[in-house]
Design a protein around this motif. Sequence first.
Motif, short mmCIF file in Angstrom:
data_model
loop_
_atom_site.label_atom_id
_atom_site.label_comp_id
_atom_site.label_asym_id
_atom_site.label_seq_id
_atom_site.Cartn_x
_atom_site.Cartn_y
_atom_site.Cartn_z
N VAL A 183 35.36 51.48 45.50
CA VAL A 183 35.21 50.53 44.41
C VAL A 183 36.55 49.81 44.25
O VAL A 183 37.60 50.45 44.16
N TYR A 184 36.50 48.49 44.23
CA TYR A 184 37.71 47.68 44.14
C TYR A 184 37.86 47.13 42.73
O TYR A 184 36.91 46.58 42.16
N TYR A 185 39.06 47.29 42.19
CA TYR A 185 39.37 46.86 40.84
C TYR A 185 40.50 45.82 40.87
O TYR A 185 41.47 45.98 41.61
N CYS A 186 40.38 44.81 40.02
CA CYS A 186 41.53 43.95 39.79
C CYS A 186 42.15 44.35 38.46
O CYS A 186 41.48 44.91 37.58
N ALA A 187 43.44 44.06 38.33
CA ALA A 187 44.17 44.45 37.14
C ALA A 187 45.29 43.44 36.87
O ALA A 187 45.76 42.78 37.80
N ALA A 188 45.68 43.37 35.61
CA ALA A 188 46.73 42.44 35.18
C ALA A 188 47.90 43.22 34.60
O ALA A 188 47.70 44.15 33.81
N SER A 189 49.10 42.80 34.99
CA SER A 189 50.31 43.47 34.53
C SER A 189 51.27 42.47 33.89
O SER A 189 51.39 41.34 34.36
N GLN A 190 52.00 42.95 32.89
CA GLN A 190 53.02 42.11 32.27
C GLN A 190 54.37 42.21 33.00
O GLN A 190 55.30 41.48 32.69
N LEU A 191 54.44 43.07 34.00
CA LEU A 191 55.65 43.21 34.79
C LEU A 191 55.71 42.12 35.86
O LEU A 191 54.69 41.55 36.23
N TYR A 192 56.91 41.90 36.40
CA TYR A 192 57.08 40.89 37.44
C TYR A 192 56.29 41.25 38.69
O TYR A 192 55.61 40.42 39.28
N VAL A 193 56.39 42.51 39.07
CA VAL A 193 55.62 43.01 40.21
C VAL A 193 55.34 44.48 39.95
O VAL A 193 56.18 45.19 39.40
N ALA A 194 54.16 44.92 40.31
CA ALA A 194 53.77 46.29 39.99
C ALA A 194 52.85 46.84 41.06
O ALA A 194 51.92 46.15 41.50
#
Length: 123
Positions: free
Chosen positions: A93-104
């Motif tokens: 199962v593939y998930y997308c996600a959003a981060s407030q960091l520059y790169v994570a």
Amino acid sequence: QVQLVESGGGLVQAGGSLRLSCAASGRTLSRYSMGWFRQAPGKGHDFVATITRSGTSTRYADSVKGRFTISRDDAKNTVYLQMNGLKTDDTAVYYCAASQLYVAVTPTSYNYWGQGTQVTVSS
């Protein structure tokens, strides 16, 4: 708050291709670095790829490097994962996600997650 919805998963033969999409609502994606993770049965969330807010920098897991490409279209508020040369080990199962960091690259670095889309690669 941002809501993420993945699409594009499905059943494909080994060697084939799929393009996953992650559409966002609520806030503009340009505020976030974006990532793709995957989860096989009985395992945790494994990092697949990430792209910075500007889109100028990307990182990939060694297992997908050269086969997968992450991209973003902030005008469409959408992130993509182009997957070529798929292998049976890519089944998850593939998930997308959003981060407030520059790169994570770790799951705990991400603030918002989609519900996931199943990718099954047959031999």
